[in-house]
Write a protein that holds these residues in place. Structure first.
Motif, PDB file in Angstrom:
ATOM      1  N   HIS A 108    -104.343 -47.619 -18.201  1.00 34.38           N
ATOM      2  CA  HIS A 108    -103.427 -46.493 -18.011  1.00 34.38           C
ATOM      3  C   HIS A 108    -103.809 -45.685 -16.771  1.00 34.38           C
ATOM      4  O   HIS A 108    -102.950 -45.284 -15.981  1.00 34.38           O
ATOM      5  N   ILE A 109    -105.097 -45.452 -16.594  1.00 39.94           N
ATOM      6  CA  ILE A 109    -105.570 -44.688 -15.432  1.00 39.94           C
ATOM      7  C   ILE A 109    -105.237 -45.431 -14.141  1.00 39.94           C
ATOM      8  O   ILE A 109    -104.715 -44.855 -13.177  1.00 39.94           O
ATOM      9  N   LEU A 110    -105.551 -46.719 -14.104  1.00 39.06           N
ATOM     10  CA  LEU A 110    -105.285 -47.521 -12.907  1.00 39.06           C
ATOM     11  C   LEU A 110    -103.789 -47.576 -12.611  1.00 39.06           C
ATOM     12  O   LEU A 110    -103.362 -47.426 -11.457  1.00 39.06           O
ATOM     13  N   HIS A 111    -102.997 -47.801 -13.650  1.00 35.25           N
ATOM     14  CA  HIS A 111    -101.551 -47.894 -13.466  1.00 35.25           C
ATOM     15  C   HIS A 111    -100.986 -46.595 -12.905  1.00 35.25           C
ATOM     16  O   HIS A 111    -100.159 -46.602 -11.981  1.00 35.25           O
ATOM     17  N   SER A 112    -101.438 -45.454 -13.441  1.00 34.25           N
ATOM     18  CA  SER A 112    -100.936 -44.160 -12.969  1.00 34.25           C
ATOM     19  C   SER A 112    -101.290 -43.925 -11.508  1.00 34.25           C
ATOM     20  O   SER A 112    -100.446 -43.483 -10.719  1.00 34.25           O
ATOM     21  N   CYS A 113    -102.519 -44.244 -11.131  1.00 36.86           N
ATOM     22  CA  CYS A 113    -102.957 -44.029  -9.744  1.00 36.86           C
ATOM     23  C   CYS A 113    -102.202 -44.934  -8.778  1.00 36.86           C
ATOM     24  O   CYS A 113    -101.756 -44.495  -7.706  1.00 36.86           O
ATOM     25  N   ILE A 114    -102.053 -46.200  -9.146  1.00 39.26           N
ATOM     26  CA  ILE A 114    -101.363 -47.149  -8.269  1.00 39.26           C
ATOM     27  C   ILE A 114     -99.890 -46.799  -8.141  1.00 39.26           C
ATOM     28  O   ILE A 114     -99.321 -46.804  -7.040  1.00 39.26           O
ATOM     29  N   MET A 115     -99.237 -46.476  -9.263  1.00 39.71           N
ATOM     30  CA  MET A 115     -97.816 -46.144  -9.226  1.00 39.71           C
ATOM     31  C   MET A 115     -97.548 -44.878  -8.434  1.00 39.71           C
ATOM     32  O   MET A 115     -96.551 -44.774  -7.716  1.00 39.71           O
ATOM     33  N   ASP A 116     -98.435 -43.889  -8.553  1.00 46.39           N
ATOM     34  CA  ASP A 116     -98.274 -42.662  -7.764  1.00 46.39           C
ATOM     35  C   ASP A 116     -98.283 -42.982  -6.280  1.00 46.39           C
ATOM     36  O   ASP A 116     -97.472 -42.459  -5.504  1.00 46.39           O
ATOM     37  N   HIS A 117     -99.202 -43.864  -5.873  1.00 47.73           N
ATOM     38  CA  HIS A 117     -99.300 -44.228  -4.456  1.00 47.73           C
ATOM     39  C   HIS A 117     -98.076 -45.026  -4.006  1.00 47.73           C
ATOM     40  O   HIS A 117     -97.503 -44.766  -2.936  1.00 47.73           O
ATOM     41  N   LEU A 118     -97.650 -45.971  -4.833  1.00 52.12           N
ATOM     42  CA  LEU A 118     -96.495 -46.787  -4.468  1.00 52.12           C
ATOM     43  C   LEU A 118     -95.218 -45.962  -4.406  1.00 52.12           C
ATOM     44  O   LEU A 118     -94.393 -46.136  -3.503  1.00 52.12           O
ATOM     45  N   ASP A 119     -95.064 -45.050  -5.360  1.00 50.55           N
ATOM     46  CA  ASP A 119     -93.863 -44.207  -5.367  1.00 50.55           C
ATOM     47  C   ASP A 119     -93.807 -43.291  -4.158  1.00 50.55           C
ATOM     48  O   ASP A 119     -92.733 -43.015  -3.611  1.00 50.55           O
ATOM     49  N   GLN A 120     -94.960 -42.795  -3.733  1.00 48.85           N
ATOM     50  CA  GLN A 120     -95.004 -41.906  -2.567  1.00 48.85           C
ATOM     51  C   GLN A 120     -94.541 -42.601  -1.298  1.00 48.85           C
ATOM     52  O   GLN A 120     -93.982 -41.978  -0.395  1.00 48.85           O
ATOM     53  N   HIS A 121     -94.740 -43.919  -1.235  1.00 39.30           N
ATOM     54  CA  HIS A 121     -94.421 -44.662  -0.010  1.00 39.30           C
ATOM     55  C   HIS A 121     -93.304 -45.689  -0.217  1.00 39.30           C
ATOM     56  O   HIS A 121     -93.129 -46.584   0.612  1.00 39.30           O
ATOM     57  N   ASP A 122     -92.563 -45.538  -1.329  1.00 32.40           N
ATOM     58  CA  ASP A 122     -91.399 -46.402  -1.589  1.00 32.40           C
ATOM     59  C   ASP A 122     -91.752 -47.887  -1.538  1.00 32.40           C
ATOM     60  O   ASP A 122     -91.036 -48.702  -0.954  1.00 32.40           O
ATOM     61  N   PHE A 123     -92.892 -48.238  -2.153  1.00 35.77           N
ATOM     62  CA  PHE A 123     -93.339 -49.629  -2.147  1.00 35.77           C
ATOM     63  C   PHE A 123     -92.771 -50.434  -3.310  1.00 35.77           C
ATOM     64  O   PHE A 123     -92.479 -51.603  -3.180  1.00 35.77           O
ATOM     65  N   PHE A 124     -92.650 -49.781  -4.455  1.00 38.74           N
ATOM     66  CA  PHE A 124     -92.524 -50.542  -5.697  1.00 38.74           C
ATOM     67  C   PHE A 124     -91.119 -51.071  -5.946  1.00 38.74           C
ATOM     68  O   PHE A 124     -90.134 -50.373  -5.776  1.00 38.74           O
ATOM     69  N   ALA A 125     -91.040 -52.309  -6.396  1.00 35.64           N
ATOM     70  CA  ALA A 125     -89.796 -52.910  -6.890  1.00 35.64           C
ATOM     71  C   ALA A 125     -90.181 -54.083  -7.779  1.00 35.64           C
ATOM     72  O   ALA A 125     -91.008 -54.905  -7.396  1.00 35.64           O
TER      73      ALA A 125
END
Length: 395
Positions: A108-125
Protein backbone atom coordinates in the motif's frame (compact mmCIF):
# COMPACT_ATOMS: atom_id res chain seq x y z
CA UNK A 1 15.33 -0.95 -18.86
CA UNK A 2 16.58 1.17 -21.77
CA UNK A 3 18.61 4.27 -20.99
CA UNK A 4 17.20 7.56 -22.29
CA UNK A 5 19.30 10.41 -23.63
CA UNK A 6 17.19 12.84 -21.62
CA UNK A 7 14.57 12.38 -18.95
CA UNK A 8 11.26 14.09 -19.86
CA UNK A 9 10.21 14.28 -16.20
CA UNK A 10 12.03 14.35 -12.85
CA UNK A 11 12.99 11.07 -11.24
CA UNK A 12 10.83 9.74 -8.45
CA UNK A 13 12.14 10.79 -5.03
CA UNK A 14 13.34 8.14 -2.59
CA UNK A 15 10.66 6.55 -0.44
CA UNK A 16 11.05 7.25 3.24
CA UNK A 17 9.02 5.23 5.73
CA UNK A 18 7.77 7.03 8.83
CA UNK A 19 6.74 5.37 12.09
CA UNK A 20 3.71 7.67 12.26
CA UNK A 21 2.53 6.60 8.80
CA UNK A 22 2.91 2.89 9.58
CA UNK A 23 1.09 3.37 12.88
CA UNK A 24 -1.87 5.01 11.11
CA UNK A 25 -2.12 2.17 8.59
CA UNK A 26 -2.03 -0.47 11.30
CA UNK A 27 -4.54 1.38 13.49
CA UNK A 28 -6.99 1.54 10.56
CA UNK A 29 -6.86 -2.18 9.77
CA UNK A 30 -10.13 -4.08 9.83
CA UNK A 31 -9.92 -6.57 12.73
CA UNK A 32 -11.52 -9.34 10.68
CA UNK A 33 -9.29 -8.89 7.65
CA UNK A 34 -8.18 -12.27 6.26
CA UNK A 35 -4.70 -13.39 7.27
CA UNK A 36 -2.06 -14.60 4.86
CA UNK A 37 0.24 -17.61 4.95
CA UNK A 38 2.05 -16.21 8.03
CA UNK A 39 -1.18 -16.49 10.11
CA UNK A 40 -0.54 -13.09 11.74
CA UNK A 41 -4.05 -11.71 12.43
CA UNK A 42 -5.04 -8.13 11.75
CA UNK A 43 -6.49 -7.74 15.24
CA UNK A 44 -3.03 -8.17 16.81
CA UNK A 45 -1.48 -5.63 14.43
CA UNK A 46 -4.30 -3.17 15.09
CA UNK A 47 -4.45 -3.45 18.90
CA UNK A 48 -0.66 -3.29 19.28
CA UNK A 49 -0.04 -0.80 16.47
CA UNK A 50 1.91 1.61 18.68
CA UNK A 51 4.32 -1.10 19.84
CA UNK A 52 4.69 -2.80 16.45
CA UNK A 53 4.97 0.28 14.21
CA UNK A 54 8.66 1.18 14.96
CA UNK A 55 9.96 -2.31 14.20
CA UNK A 56 7.74 -2.71 11.15
CA UNK A 57 8.77 0.70 9.80
CA UNK A 58 12.43 -0.37 10.11
CA UNK A 59 11.75 -3.60 8.20
CA UNK A 60 9.83 -1.70 5.52
CA UNK A 61 12.63 0.79 4.99
CA UNK A 62 15.24 -1.99 4.89
CA UNK A 63 13.18 -3.89 2.31
CA UNK A 64 12.91 -0.81 0.08
CA UNK A 65 16.60 0.04 0.39
CA UNK A 66 17.80 -3.49 -0.37
CA UNK A 67 15.05 -4.54 -2.78
CA UNK A 68 14.28 -7.70 -0.81
CA UNK A 69 11.43 -9.07 1.30
CA UNK A 70 11.24 -11.48 4.24
CA UNK A 71 10.60 -15.00 3.02
CA UNK A 72 7.13 -15.22 4.63
CA UNK A 73 6.03 -12.05 2.85
CA UNK A 74 6.78 -13.57 -0.55
CA UNK A 75 4.25 -16.33 -0.12
CA UNK A 76 0.58 -16.08 -0.97
CA UNK A 77 -2.56 -18.15 -1.30
CA UNK A 78 -3.62 -17.70 -4.94
CA UNK A 79 -7.14 -18.16 -6.30
CA UNK A 80 -8.07 -17.84 -10.00
CA UNK A 81 -11.02 -15.48 -10.62
CA UNK A 82 -12.80 -15.72 -13.98
CA UNK A 83 -13.03 -12.45 -15.93
CA UNK A 84 -14.70 -13.09 -19.28
CA UNK A 85 -14.44 -15.14 -22.47
CA UNK A 86 -13.65 -18.82 -22.76
CA UNK A 87 -13.57 -20.47 -19.34
CA UNK A 88 -11.19 -23.14 -20.65
CA UNK A 89 -8.40 -20.58 -21.25
CA UNK A 90 -6.13 -19.77 -18.31
CA UNK A 91 -5.52 -16.27 -19.72
CA UNK A 92 -9.17 -15.42 -19.01
CA UNK A 93 -8.65 -15.81 -15.27
CA UNK A 94 -7.24 -13.17 -12.93
CA UNK A 95 -4.99 -14.46 -10.13
CA UNK A 96 -5.97 -13.06 -6.73
CA UNK A 97 -3.24 -13.50 -4.15
CA UNK A 98 -3.84 -13.46 -0.40
CA UNK A 99 -0.52 -12.44 1.12
CA UNK A 100 0.44 -11.47 4.65
CA UNK A 101 -1.08 -8.28 6.06
CA UNK A 102 2.38 -6.81 6.68
CA UNK A 103 3.27 -7.38 3.06
CA UNK A 104 0.01 -5.74 1.95
CA UNK A 105 0.75 -2.75 4.17
CA UNK A 106 4.14 -2.26 2.52
CA UNK A 107 2.51 -2.73 -0.88
CA UNK A 108 0.00 0.00 0.00
CA UNK A 109 2.82 2.41 0.87
CA UNK A 110 4.71 1.68 -2.35
CA UNK A 111 1.58 1.92 -4.47
CA UNK A 112 0.61 5.29 -2.95
CA UNK A 113 4.08 6.77 -3.48
CA UNK A 114 4.39 5.52 -7.06
CA UNK A 115 0.87 6.58 -8.05
CA UNK A 116 1.36 10.05 -6.58
CA UNK A 117 4.47 10.48 -8.73
CA UNK A 118 2.84 9.09 -11.87
CA UNK A 119 -0.28 11.21 -11.44
CA UNK A 120 1.80 14.37 -11.00
CA UNK A 121 3.46 13.79 -14.37
CA UNK A 122 0.55 12.20 -16.28
CA UNK A 123 2.40 8.90 -16.68
CA UNK A 124 -0.17 6.34 -15.71
CA UNK A 125 -2.49 4.41 -18.03
CA UNK A 126 -3.65 0.83 -17.55
CA UNK A 127 -5.02 0.39 -21.06
CA UNK A 128 -4.43 1.71 -24.56
CA UNK A 129 -6.79 2.73 -27.35
CA UNK A 130 -5.96 3.89 -30.87
CA UNK A 131 -8.63 5.45 -33.05
CA UNK A 132 -8.76 7.27 -36.35
CA UNK A 133 -11.36 8.34 -38.90
CA UNK A 134 -10.79 6.02 -41.85
CA UNK A 135 -12.13 7.30 -45.15
CA UNK A 136 -9.93 5.31 -47.49
CA UNK A 137 -6.78 3.18 -47.90
CA UNK A 138 -4.46 6.02 -46.90
CA UNK A 139 -6.22 6.48 -43.57
CA UNK A 140 -6.14 2.73 -42.95
CA UNK A 141 -2.40 2.66 -43.65
CA UNK A 142 -1.86 5.56 -41.26
CA UNK A 143 -3.69 3.68 -38.52
CA UNK A 144 -1.45 0.68 -39.20
CA UNK A 145 1.57 2.98 -38.83
CA UNK A 146 0.21 4.03 -35.43
CA UNK A 147 0.08 0.36 -34.45
CA UNK A 148 3.66 -0.09 -35.68
CA UNK A 149 4.72 2.84 -33.48
CA UNK A 150 3.00 1.18 -30.55
CA UNK A 151 4.85 -2.03 -31.33
CA UNK A 152 8.18 -0.18 -31.37
CA UNK A 153 7.34 1.39 -28.01
CA UNK A 154 6.59 -1.96 -26.34
CA UNK A 155 9.79 -3.44 -27.74
CA UNK A 156 11.86 -0.52 -26.50
CA UNK A 157 10.44 -0.80 -23.00
CA UNK A 158 10.68 -4.60 -22.90
CA UNK A 159 6.92 -5.04 -22.69
CA UNK A 160 4.49 -7.17 -24.68
CA UNK A 161 0.85 -6.65 -25.59
CA UNK A 162 -1.34 -9.72 -25.45
CA UNK A 163 -2.66 -9.69 -29.01
CA UNK A 164 -5.36 -12.22 -28.08
CA UNK A 165 -6.92 -9.46 -25.99
CA UNK A 166 -6.45 -6.70 -28.57
CA UNK A 167 -9.39 -6.04 -30.87
CA UNK A 168 -10.46 -3.90 -33.80
CA UNK A 169 -13.93 -2.40 -33.73
CA UNK A 170 -15.22 -0.40 -36.69
CA UNK A 171 -17.92 2.16 -35.94
CA UNK A 172 -19.68 2.34 -39.29
CA UNK A 173 -23.08 2.88 -40.93
CA UNK A 174 -22.34 1.65 -44.44
CA UNK A 175 -23.28 -1.59 -46.18
CA UNK A 176 -19.82 -2.34 -47.59
CA UNK A 177 -17.21 -1.45 -44.95
CA UNK A 178 -13.48 -1.63 -45.45
CA UNK A 179 -11.98 -5.10 -45.14
CA UNK A 180 -8.50 -3.86 -44.22
CA UNK A 181 -6.76 -6.12 -41.70
CA UNK A 182 -4.70 -4.55 -38.94
CA UNK A 183 -1.66 -6.18 -37.38
CA UNK A 184 0.28 -5.85 -34.13
CA UNK A 185 3.57 -7.64 -33.69
CA UNK A 186 2.99 -9.94 -36.66
CA UNK A 187 -0.47 -11.01 -35.49
CA UNK A 188 -3.69 -10.06 -37.25
CA UNK A 189 -5.99 -8.39 -34.73
CA UNK A 190 -9.45 -9.86 -34.28
CA UNK A 191 -12.46 -7.80 -35.28
CA UNK A 192 -15.41 -7.45 -32.91
CA UNK A 193 -18.79 -5.79 -33.05
CA UNK A 194 -18.87 -4.97 -29.33
CA UNK A 195 -16.31 -4.40 -26.63
CA UNK A 196 -16.38 -3.48 -22.95
CA UNK A 197 -14.39 -0.37 -22.11
CA UNK A 198 -14.22 0.93 -18.53
CA UNK A 199 -17.30 -1.08 -17.65
CA UNK A 200 -19.47 0.13 -20.56
CA UNK A 201 -20.35 -2.13 -23.50
CA UNK A 202 -19.81 -0.25 -26.77
CA UNK A 203 -21.07 -1.66 -30.06
CA UNK A 204 -20.12 -0.86 -33.64
CA UNK A 205 -23.58 0.64 -34.31
CA UNK A 206 -23.33 2.78 -31.13
CA UNK A 207 -26.61 1.45 -29.76
CA UNK A 208 -27.04 0.51 -26.11
CA UNK A 209 -29.17 -2.63 -26.36
CA UNK A 210 -26.27 -4.93 -25.50
CA UNK A 211 -25.19 -2.80 -22.51
CA UNK A 212 -28.73 -2.48 -21.14
CA UNK A 213 -29.25 -6.23 -21.48
CA UNK A 214 -26.04 -6.85 -19.57
CA UNK A 215 -26.66 -4.48 -16.66
CA UNK A 216 -30.30 -5.47 -16.21
CA UNK A 217 -29.28 -9.14 -16.11
CA UNK A 218 -26.68 -8.30 -13.46
CA UNK A 219 -29.21 -6.30 -11.43
CA UNK A 220 -31.74 -9.13 -11.66
CA UNK A 221 -29.15 -11.57 -10.34
CA UNK A 222 -28.46 -9.25 -7.40
CA UNK A 223 -32.16 -8.95 -6.59
CA UNK A 224 -32.54 -12.71 -6.80
CA UNK A 225 -29.60 -13.18 -4.46
CA UNK A 226 -31.07 -10.72 -1.94
CA UNK A 227 -34.42 -12.47 -2.07
CA UNK A 228 -32.84 -15.85 -1.37
CA UNK A 229 -30.97 -14.38 1.61
CA UNK A 230 -34.03 -12.88 3.29
CA UNK A 231 -36.83 -14.58 5.14
CA UNK A 232 -39.97 -15.36 3.10
CA UNK A 233 -42.19 -14.12 5.91
CA UNK A 234 -44.36 -11.09 5.25
CA UNK A 235 -42.71 -7.85 6.32
CA UNK A 236 -44.80 -5.39 8.33
CA UNK A 237 -42.64 -2.42 7.37
CA UNK A 238 -40.89 -1.62 4.04
CA UNK A 239 -37.09 -1.78 3.84
CA UNK A 240 -36.33 1.16 1.51
CA UNK A 241 -32.60 1.12 2.14
CA UNK A 242 -31.85 -2.41 1.02
CA UNK A 243 -32.78 -2.72 -2.64
CA UNK A 244 -31.72 0.66 -4.16
CA UNK A 245 -28.29 0.78 -2.60
CA UNK A 246 -27.34 -2.72 -3.65
CA UNK A 247 -28.86 -2.77 -7.15
CA UNK A 248 -28.78 0.80 -8.47
CA UNK A 249 -25.00 0.83 -9.01
CA UNK A 250 -25.50 -1.88 -11.65
CA UNK A 251 -28.03 0.32 -13.46
CA UNK A 252 -26.42 3.75 -13.09
CA UNK A 253 -22.69 3.26 -13.58
CA UNK A 254 -21.55 5.75 -16.26
CA UNK A 255 -25.23 6.41 -17.09
CA UNK A 256 -24.38 9.88 -18.39
CA UNK A 257 -22.58 8.16 -21.28
CA UNK A 258 -25.15 5.55 -22.29
CA UNK A 259 -28.48 6.97 -21.03
CA UNK A 260 -31.18 4.84 -22.69
CA UNK A 261 -33.46 6.65 -25.13
CA UNK A 262 -35.68 3.97 -26.70
CA UNK A 263 -38.90 3.14 -24.89
CA UNK A 264 -38.00 -0.56 -24.80
CA UNK A 265 -34.73 0.16 -23.01
CA UNK A 266 -36.35 2.61 -20.59
CA UNK A 267 -39.06 0.08 -19.74
CA UNK A 268 -36.48 -2.68 -19.33
CA UNK A 269 -34.54 -0.60 -16.81
CA UNK A 270 -37.60 0.61 -14.90
CA UNK A 271 -38.76 -3.02 -14.59
CA UNK A 272 -35.78 -3.65 -12.30
CA UNK A 273 -36.91 -0.86 -9.98
CA UNK A 274 -40.45 -2.24 -10.00
CA UNK A 275 -39.10 -5.65 -9.04
CA UNK A 276 -37.01 -3.97 -6.34
CA UNK A 277 -40.13 -2.34 -4.89
CA UNK A 278 -41.82 -5.72 -4.71
CA UNK A 279 -38.76 -7.07 -2.88
CA UNK A 280 -38.81 -4.23 -0.35
CA UNK A 281 -42.50 -4.84 0.43
CA UNK A 282 -42.09 -8.60 0.06
CA UNK A 283 -45.22 -8.51 -2.11
CA UNK A 284 -45.17 -10.51 -5.31
CA UNK A 285 -48.92 -10.85 -5.80
CA UNK A 286 -50.16 -10.35 -9.34
CA UNK A 287 -52.85 -7.92 -8.19
CA UNK A 288 -50.39 -5.67 -6.32
CA UNK A 289 -49.23 -2.43 -7.94
CA UNK A 290 -45.45 -1.83 -8.13
CA UNK A 291 -46.21 1.78 -9.15
CA UNK A 292 -47.98 2.38 -5.83
CA UNK A 293 -45.08 0.78 -3.98
CA UNK A 294 -42.56 3.03 -5.75
CA UNK A 295 -44.69 6.06 -4.90
CA UNK A 296 -44.86 5.01 -1.25
CA UNK A 297 -41.08 4.57 -1.19
CA UNK A 298 -40.61 7.98 -2.86
CA UNK A 299 -38.27 6.53 -5.47
CA UNK A 300 -37.56 8.66 -8.52
CA UNK A 301 -37.84 7.09 -11.98
CA UNK A 302 -34.43 5.86 -13.11
CA UNK A 303 -34.81 7.88 -16.31
CA UNK A 304 -35.10 11.06 -14.23
CA UNK A 305 -32.01 10.17 -12.20
CA UNK A 306 -30.03 9.60 -15.42
CA UNK A 307 -31.20 12.92 -16.84
CA UNK A 308 -30.14 14.69 -13.66
CA UNK A 309 -26.75 13.01 -13.83
CA UNK A 310 -26.22 14.10 -17.45
CA UNK A 311 -27.01 17.71 -16.59
CA UNK A 312 -24.61 17.64 -13.64
CA UNK A 313 -21.86 16.24 -15.88
CA UNK A 314 -22.48 18.99 -18.45
CA UNK A 315 -22.25 21.62 -15.72
CA UNK A 316 -18.94 20.15 -14.57
CA UNK A 317 -17.65 20.09 -18.14
CA UNK A 318 -18.67 23.70 -18.81
CA UNK A 319 -16.94 24.89 -15.64
CA UNK A 320 -13.73 22.96 -16.26
CA UNK A 321 -14.20 20.36 -13.53
CA UNK A 322 -13.75 17.49 -16.00
CA UNK A 323 -11.18 16.75 -18.71
CA UNK A 324 -13.79 17.13 -21.44
CA UNK A 325 -13.16 19.65 -24.28
CA UNK A 326 -16.58 21.23 -23.80
CA UNK A 327 -15.53 24.61 -25.20
CA UNK A 328 -14.67 23.05 -28.57
CA UNK A 329 -18.16 21.54 -28.83
CA UNK A 330 -20.50 24.01 -27.16
CA UNK A 331 -21.51 27.21 -28.97
CA UNK A 332 -23.63 29.97 -27.40
CA UNK A 333 -27.07 30.54 -28.87
CA UNK A 334 -27.13 33.38 -31.39
CA UNK A 335 -30.72 33.52 -32.64
CA UNK A 336 -33.54 35.13 -30.69
CA UNK A 337 -35.46 32.71 -28.49
CA UNK A 338 -36.83 32.48 -25.01
CA UNK A 339 -33.56 30.81 -23.94
CA UNK A 340 -31.20 33.59 -25.06
CA UNK A 341 -29.80 35.98 -22.47
CA UNK A 342 -26.87 38.35 -22.29
CA UNK A 343 -24.78 35.91 -20.28
CA UNK A 344 -24.98 33.16 -22.93
CA UNK A 345 -25.54 30.31 -20.49
CA UNK A 346 -27.46 28.36 -23.15
CA UNK A 347 -25.96 26.46 -26.07
CA UNK A 348 -26.74 26.00 -29.73
CA UNK A 349 -28.36 22.66 -30.47
CA UNK A 350 -26.39 20.15 -32.54
CA UNK A 351 -28.20 19.06 -35.69
CA UNK A 352 -27.98 15.40 -36.68
CA UNK A 353 -30.09 12.79 -38.44
CA UNK A 354 -28.57 9.71 -36.82
CA UNK A 355 -30.23 8.62 -33.57
CA UNK A 356 -26.95 7.24 -32.24
CA UNK A 357 -25.57 10.80 -32.34
CA UNK A 358 -28.81 12.67 -31.67
CA UNK A 359 -29.23 10.87 -28.36
CA UNK A 360 -25.56 10.87 -27.40
CA UNK A 361 -24.37 12.98 -24.49
CA UNK A 362 -23.82 16.46 -25.93
CA UNK A 363 -26.69 16.76 -28.47
CA UNK A 364 -29.21 15.29 -26.05
CA UNK A 365 -28.07 17.08 -22.90
CA UNK A 366 -27.86 20.47 -24.62
CA UNK A 367 -31.59 20.20 -25.39
CA UNK A 368 -32.33 19.40 -21.73
CA UNK A 369 -30.00 22.16 -20.55
CA UNK A 370 -31.67 24.82 -22.69
CA UNK A 371 -35.00 24.01 -21.05
CA UNK A 372 -33.69 24.88 -17.57
CA UNK A 373 -34.49 28.26 -15.98
CA UNK A 374 -31.79 30.92 -16.18
CA UNK A 375 -31.19 31.01 -12.42
CA UNK A 376 -30.08 27.34 -12.61
CA UNK A 377 -27.84 27.52 -15.72
CA UNK A 378 -26.19 30.68 -14.41
CA UNK A 379 -25.37 29.23 -10.98
CA UNK A 380 -21.66 29.64 -10.23
CA UNK A 381 -21.57 27.33 -7.21
CA UNK A 382 -21.65 23.61 -7.97
CA UNK A 383 -23.64 22.64 -4.87
CA UNK A 384 -26.18 25.39 -5.51
CA UNK A 385 -26.61 24.13 -9.08
CA UNK A 386 -27.12 20.53 -7.91
CA UNK A 387 -29.70 21.53 -5.31
CA UNK A 388 -31.67 23.82 -7.63
CA UNK A 389 -31.58 21.25 -10.43
CA UNK A 390 -32.76 18.51 -8.09
CA UNK A 391 -35.72 20.58 -6.94
CA UNK A 392 -36.61 21.78 -10.44
CA UNK A 393 -36.72 18.31 -11.98
CA UNK A 394 -39.08 17.08 -9.27
CA UNK A 395 -41.52 20.01 -9.26
Amino acid sequence: MPSMDSEPSPAMPEIKISIKGVHELLANLKPNKATGPDDLPARILKEYAQEIAPALACIFQRSIDTGSLPEDWRRGNISPIFKKGDRTKASNYRPVSLTSICSKTLEHILHSCIMDHLDQHDFFADDCILYRTVGGPEDAEQLQQDLNTLRAWETRWQMAFNTEKCFVMKVIHVKNPSTHKYMLGGSILQETSNHTYLGVDITSDLKWNHHVDKITASANRSLGFLRRLTSPSVQEEPRPGLSPHSVRPHLEYSAAVWDAYTQDQITQLEAIQRRGARFVFNDYQYTSSPTSMITALKWDPLSLRRKERRLNVLYDAVHGHLSIPARTILRPTTRSSRFVNINNTYHRQISTKKDCYKFSFFPRTIVDWNQLPFHITSATDQEVFKQQLHEHLRN
